[in-house]
Design an enzyme around this catalytic site. Structure first.
Site, PDB file in Angstrom:
ATOM      1  N   ASP A 111       0.870  -1.178   0.000  1.00  0.00           N
ATOM      2  CA  ASP A 111       0.000   0.000   0.000  1.00  0.00           C
ATOM      3  C   ASP A 111       0.902   1.221   0.000  1.00  0.00           C
ATOM      4  OD1 ASP A 111      -2.157   1.626  -0.017  1.00  0.00           O
ATOM      5  OD2 ASP A 111      -2.948   1.015   1.926  1.00  0.00           O
ATOM      6  N   ALA A 112       1.162   1.709  -1.191  1.00  0.00           N
ATOM      7  CA  ALA A 112       2.223   2.703  -1.388  1.00  0.00           C
ATOM      8  C   ALA A 112       1.710   3.969  -2.071  1.00  0.00           C
ATOM      9  CB  ALA A 112       3.341   2.088  -2.220  1.00  0.00           C
ATOM     10  N   LYS A 113       0.561   3.875  -2.758  1.00  0.00           N
ATOM     11  CA  LYS A 113      -0.058   5.024  -3.430  1.00  0.00           C
ATOM     12  C   LYS A 113       0.963   5.752  -4.317  1.00  0.00           C
ATOM     13  CE  LYS A 113      -3.922   4.860  -0.640  1.00  0.00           C
ATOM     14  NZ  LYS A 113      -3.615   3.844   0.384  1.00  0.00           N
ATOM     15  N   ARG A 114       1.746   4.987  -5.083  1.00  0.00           N
ATOM     16  CA  ARG A 114       2.739   5.605  -5.940  1.00  0.00           C
ATOM     17  C   ARG A 114       2.130   6.061  -7.266  1.00  0.00           C
ATOM     18  NH1 ARG A 114       4.908   5.024  -1.420  1.00  0.00           N
ATOM     19  NH2 ARG A 114       7.050   4.314  -1.157  1.00  0.00           N
TER      20      ARG A 114
END
Lengths: 276, 276
Positions: free
Chosen positions: B91-94
């Site tokens: 869960d990095a929202k890159r």
């Protein structure tokens, strides 16, 4: 760093150049690969060569993360090496729910947490106010919010019109209502100068971080003419055109030549367009 | 991991639970702080306690990054410890321009690069197609694109209407045109079940990652009733309600009780709503 500190530095250096440290171990000169930390060895020489011609450094976090824990070490050493005079930007494009954005803020702003102490971080606006505000809670730290990006997919959503105005304008306007908006800057791609002129009518005072001059093909004179305000208001990023100007043992010298050449052009535009 | 692998695992476990590893060193039981790697020691016990009741683990990357290189080590050890049967989500929202997203993809998908080998990564859509496509170039790897998030700021931009349709619908529709869209899932906040019902009319087949059941206050029955398709199509994330069910020495047992209770509820909904 304060707005005044940044502008004073720009005025004394006659430069608004930001050097992007997109350091890719697959691209750095081969003679550095025998160093214990090739990425840091490369950055150190790039910083030494360009420090007199730029006011800011922007490590692109992806390049360090891709190397795992070792990459984070190279990033920490690089950050410690950059002088305090220079405005440091974590190009990270983060943004998540409040408590998670708070942790990303600690990552980049609180040296007692991750060892890093950036002045600014780039943030994506999609998740709205509470994904951005935690970054602004840190004193004298800056958010650089994505507005209009220069990549081909940038138009997929950013230019969609809402009540006659594209999404990126909604981002500019809405974010101005948020607490700490005076410590906000915006990423604005440099590929179309008329966009920059238009954006200046919406946010006359804020700094714009403009990538795309260099490898992505923007035009420095046009961007400066349309984007500059009475406190400069521009940070122009160049990455690959400087750091990979040569892949031989002369890479630092070639990087210096390139940075110096951009700075000399910038000195002219500051005299011409940065009028108090 | 393939769509079939994931669905087979859901069917055999009678669970579509994803356990969020939002492990905060400031919140874990104090008796673990004397361990050489308290974060990993905590995660290991949480995984042992929950592995029979969930099909997926989702480390929230911010929590690890905030600890710098040490945090990356804890993350690597955690990833090595999770069995291959479980679908792992960074869960990095890159999301960045193509070459940079390519490096983020390597970070999370290519173990020879950073040491990590996730099945999926969460990606923000603001920068459009070329910020997402590099992640889809990795075989059997997944992108989980932000669509409608449950945080308070989610409405700032995601619900703005473009030609009568909110931005998040544009994201759902547009991204379906991209190469590899069959390996796309979507983040959909669980706070309003009617939104999930509506989203199912636009993307009937894709998996939805639904946070917000638990600490953020969604309703498991409603989400399952409106969100489930013939291949389940749901991964429901719970983080804090499981991993911080107790902060005493019984934390793993309490986490297991909580995960088991959710799994038992899920078994009922799978029988009821997951109809071939």
């Amino acid at each position: 760093m304060t707005y005044k500190n940044l502008f004073d530095h720009i005025s004394s250096k006659k430069s608004y150049l930001c050097v992007g440290l997109d350091t890719d171990i697959r691209k750095i000169p081969s003679h550095l690969l025998s160093e214990p930390d090739p990425v840091f060895a490369f950055n150190k020489q790039i910083i030494d060569a360009t420090v007199d011609y730029c006011v800011s450094y922007k490590p692109n976090i992806a390049f360090y993360e891709a190397m795992g824990g070792k990459g984070w070490e190279s990033l920490q050493k690089t950050m410690e090496y950059i002088p305090d005079s220079h405005f440091t930007i974590a190009d990270a494009k983060r943004g998540d729910i409040g408590n998670t954005s708070g942790l990303y803020a600690r990552t980049f702003f609180d040296p007692s947490s991750s060892g890093l102490n950036f002045d600014a971080v780039t943030v994506a606006p999609y998740m709205g106010s509470d994904s951005v505000l935690p970054f602004l809670e840190f004193e004298n730290k800056w958010v650089i919010l994505l507005a209009l990006t220069s990549n081909s997919g940038g138009a997929d959503f950013q230019r969609l019109e809402i009540d006659g105005k594209p999404l990126y304008e909604q981002v500019l306007a809405k974010s101005q209502e948020w607490a700490g908006a005076d410590r906000m800057m915006y990423v604005v791609g440099a590929t179309q100068a008329r966009d920059i002129a238009h954006i200046r009518t919406i946010i006359p005072d804020h700094f714009l971080l403009v990538p795309g001059v260099g490898a992505q093909g923007g035009n420095l004179e046009e961007v400066s003419r349309f984007g500059m305000n009475s406190h400069c208001g521009l940070l122009i990023n160049a990455s690959r055109s400087i750091i990979y100007a040569s892949n031989g043992t002369d890479f630092a010298q070639k990087a210096q030549n390139e940075a110096k050449s951009i700075q000399q052009e910038m000195a002219v535009y500051l005299d011409k367009y940065c009028v108090q």
